[in-house]
Enzyme design. Structure first.
Site, short mmCIF file in Angstrom:
data_model
loop_
_atom_site.label_atom_id
_atom_site.label_comp_id
_atom_site.label_asym_id
_atom_site.label_seq_id
_atom_site.Cartn_x
_atom_site.Cartn_y
_atom_site.Cartn_z
N ASP A 8 37.79 30.33 31.53
CA ASP A 8 36.39 31.06 31.66
C ASP A 8 36.67 32.71 32.18
OD1 ASP A 8 37.28 31.15 34.35
OD2 ASP A 8 35.63 29.82 35.03
N HIS A 9 35.49 33.31 32.58
CA HIS A 9 35.92 34.70 32.96
C HIS A 9 37.05 34.75 33.95
CE1 HIS A 9 32.66 32.86 35.50
NE2 HIS A 9 32.84 34.09 36.08
N CYS A 65 40.81 28.44 34.77
CA CYS A 65 39.70 29.12 35.52
C CYS A 65 40.09 29.54 37.06
CB CYS A 65 38.43 27.98 35.56
SG CYS A 65 38.65 26.55 36.76
N GLY A 66 39.06 29.59 37.82
CA GLY A 66 39.35 30.14 39.06
C GLY A 66 40.61 29.41 39.87
N THR A 67 40.24 28.15 39.98
CA THR A 67 41.17 27.05 40.66
C THR A 67 41.79 26.26 39.73
OG1 THR A 67 39.35 25.54 40.71
CG2 THR A 67 39.59 27.03 42.45
N GLY A 70 37.56 22.97 37.68
CA GLY A 70 36.34 22.86 37.08
C GLY A 70 36.84 22.52 35.89
N HIS A 98 55.86 11.46 33.24
CA HIS A 98 55.14 10.17 33.61
C HIS A 98 54.04 9.85 33.15
CE1 HIS A 98 58.08 9.74 37.64
NE2 HIS A 98 58.67 9.98 36.41
N ARG A 109 42.90 32.33 40.48
CA ARG A 109 42.88 32.81 41.84
C ARG A 109 43.76 31.87 42.63
NH1 ARG A 109 36.25 32.49 41.65
NH2 ARG A 109 35.99 34.51 41.13
N HIS A 133 56.40 3.89 32.42
CA HIS A 133 55.14 4.53 32.48
C HIS A 133 54.13 4.24 31.47
CE1 HIS A 133 57.30 6.70 35.70
NE2 HIS A 133 58.25 6.99 34.68
N ARG A 136 51.08 2.21 32.02
CA ARG A 136 50.03 2.77 32.93
C ARG A 136 49.24 3.90 32.04
NH1 ARG A 136 54.92 3.32 37.08
NH2 ARG A 136 54.86 1.02 37.78
C1 RB5 Z 1 33.70 30.52 38.68
O1 RB5 Z 1 33.33 31.26 39.49
C2 RB5 Z 1 34.58 29.34 39.20
O2 RB5 Z 1 33.81 28.39 39.85
C3 RB5 Z 1 35.62 28.82 38.16
O3 RB5 Z 1 36.25 29.90 37.53
C4 RB5 Z 1 36.39 27.61 38.62
O4 RB5 Z 1 37.26 27.89 39.52
C5 RB5 Z 1 35.81 26.39 38.85
O5 RB5 Z 1 36.48 25.33 39.14
#
Ligand code: RB5
Length: 147
Positions: A8-9, A65-67, A70, A98, A109, A133, A136
């Site tokens: 994503d962005h 993505c950021g984390t 998502g 595994h 981020r 493994h 599973r």
């Molecule tokens: C976008 O703001 C953020 O929510 C996305 O990049 C991600 O971290 C979602 O899980």
């Protein structure tokens, strides 16, 4: 290896250095976007990469993505996908050995570019061990069939 990549962005911050890194190592990268910092939605790109892997068009996928959370959830909604979100190399390596993961998710981020590349390398180096493994992983495939 042919590797699908998408973000994503927010994940876009990390993508160019990962693409460059993979290409330098001889991999072919298929980029499913986004390539703009305009706000967008991670499920679009998680789905596109996951479908490329599930169909066999690409052997593995990397999503950002950021984390990483998502977009990993989105990828895991596609049948046949075992996506793992990692912020260190150990889990990335073990997820291959595994769990036979076929999609790696990273958070732009959460990890910087140097750590991201270490995670990517550990993940790509990991070989699925099968053996104890396999039962599973087969059970995970069975869970797909229930959906
Ligand atoms: C976008 O703001 C953020 O929510 C996305 O990049 C991600 O971290 C979602 O899980």
């Amino acid at each position: 290896m042919k590797i699908a990549i998408g973000c994503d962005h927010v994940g876009l911050e990390l993508k160019p250095c990962i693409v460059e890194h993979l290409e330098k190592r001889g991999h072919t990268v298929q980029d499913f976007g986004t390539n703009s910092y305009e706000r967008t939605d991670y499920p679009i790109y998680g789905k596109a990469v996951a479908e490329a892997v599930a169909s066999g068009a690409c052997e593995k996928g990397i999503v950002l993505c950021g984390t990483g959370v998502g977009i990993s959830i989105a990828a895991n909604k596609i049948h046949g996908i075992r996506a793992v979100v990692c912020s260190e190399p150990y889990s990335a390596l073990l997820s291959r050995r595994h769990n036979d993961t076929n999609v790696l998710a990273l958070g732009a981020r959460v990890v910087g570019s140097a750590l991201a590349l270490m995670i990517v390398d550990a993940w790509l180096a990991g070989k699925y061990e099968g053996g104890r493994h396999a039962k599973r992983v087969d059970m995970l495939t069975e869970l797909d069939r229930l959906r």
